[in-house]
Design a protein around this motif. Structure first.
Motif, short mmCIF file in Angstrom:
data_model
loop_
_atom_site.label_atom_id
_atom_site.label_comp_id
_atom_site.label_asym_id
_atom_site.label_seq_id
_atom_site.Cartn_x
_atom_site.Cartn_y
_atom_site.Cartn_z
N UNK A 72 0.83 -1.21 0.00
CA UNK A 72 0.00 0.00 0.00
C UNK A 72 0.86 1.25 0.00
N UNK A 73 1.91 1.26 0.81
CA UNK A 73 2.83 2.41 0.84
C UNK A 73 3.50 2.57 -0.52
N UNK A 74 3.93 1.46 -1.11
CA UNK A 74 4.57 1.52 -2.44
C UNK A 74 3.60 2.09 -3.48
N UNK A 75 2.35 1.70 -3.40
CA UNK A 75 1.33 2.21 -4.32
C UNK A 75 1.21 3.73 -4.20
N UNK A 76 1.11 4.23 -2.97
CA UNK A 76 0.99 5.68 -2.75
C UNK A 76 2.25 6.41 -3.22
N UNK A 77 3.41 5.83 -2.96
CA UNK A 77 4.66 6.46 -3.40
C UNK A 77 4.74 6.51 -4.93
N UNK A 78 4.26 5.48 -5.59
CA UNK A 78 4.24 5.47 -7.06
C UNK A 78 3.36 6.60 -7.61
N UNK A 79 2.20 6.77 -6.99
CA UNK A 79 1.28 7.83 -7.44
C UNK A 79 1.92 9.20 -7.25
N UNK A 80 2.56 9.42 -6.11
CA UNK A 80 3.21 10.71 -5.85
C UNK A 80 4.39 10.93 -6.80
N UNK A 81 5.11 9.87 -7.11
CA UNK A 81 6.24 9.97 -8.04
C UNK A 81 5.76 10.27 -9.44
#
Length: 123
Positions: A72-81
Motif C-alpha cells: 500500500x505504501x509503495x502504491x501511494x509512493x508510485x502515485x506521488x512519483x
C-alpha cells in the motif's frame, strides 16, 4: 510558455486563478496532481519524507509510521512519483524517495491568487 519546473513536473504554468480561462489539458494535468495530494496517507507520506533526517526515506522507513502494508505504501509512493511530487533513487535493492521542492512550490504558486502572490513577493 512553460517554465522548466512546469515542464519537468507536468504542472501547467498557468493558474486557474490568473484571470484567464485555463485550457482543458492544463486543467486535467493540474487535477491529476491535486488528486495525488488529495489523500490523507499521501499527505502523511510527504510530511514524513520531508521530516526524515536526510529529507529522504525508503518504503521500510514509512510503513510503521503510517500503519499501512508495504504494498500500500509503495502504491501511494508510485502515485506521488508519477505526479512529479517525489523523485525516486534506487540504491541496491532499496529505493529512496525525496520531495521535489519545485513541484510543491509550483502548486502553491498556482493556487495563490495573483494579488496575494504580488504581495508575498514584495515583502
Amino acid at each position: 510558455m512553460e517554465d522548466v519546473g512546469a515542464a519537468k513536473t507536468g504542472i501547467p504554468a498557468i493558474s486557474p486563478l490568473a484571470g484567464e480561462p485555463i485550457k482543458r489539458a492544463d486543467a486535467e494535468r493540474l487535477a491529476g496532481v491535486l488528486k495525488a495530494f488529495a489523500d490523507p496517507a499521501r499527505l502523511r507520506l510527504l510530511s514524513l519524507i520531508q521530516a526524515a533526517p536526510q529529507g529522504e526515506a525508503s518504503v521500510t522507513d514509512l510503513t510503521a509510521p503510517l500503519g499501512l502494508s508495504q504494498p500500500t505504501v509503495s502504491h501511494h509512493l508510485r502515485i506521488l512519483t508519477e505526479a512529479g511530487l517525489l523523485e525516486r533513487e534506487k540504491r541496491g535493492v532499496w529505493a529512496y524517495y525525496r520531495l521535489v521542492p519545485s513541484a510543491i512550490a509550483a502548486i502553491a504558486d498556482l493556487l495563490t491568487p495573483p494579488r496575494k502572490r504580488a504581495t508575498k513577493k514584495t515583502r
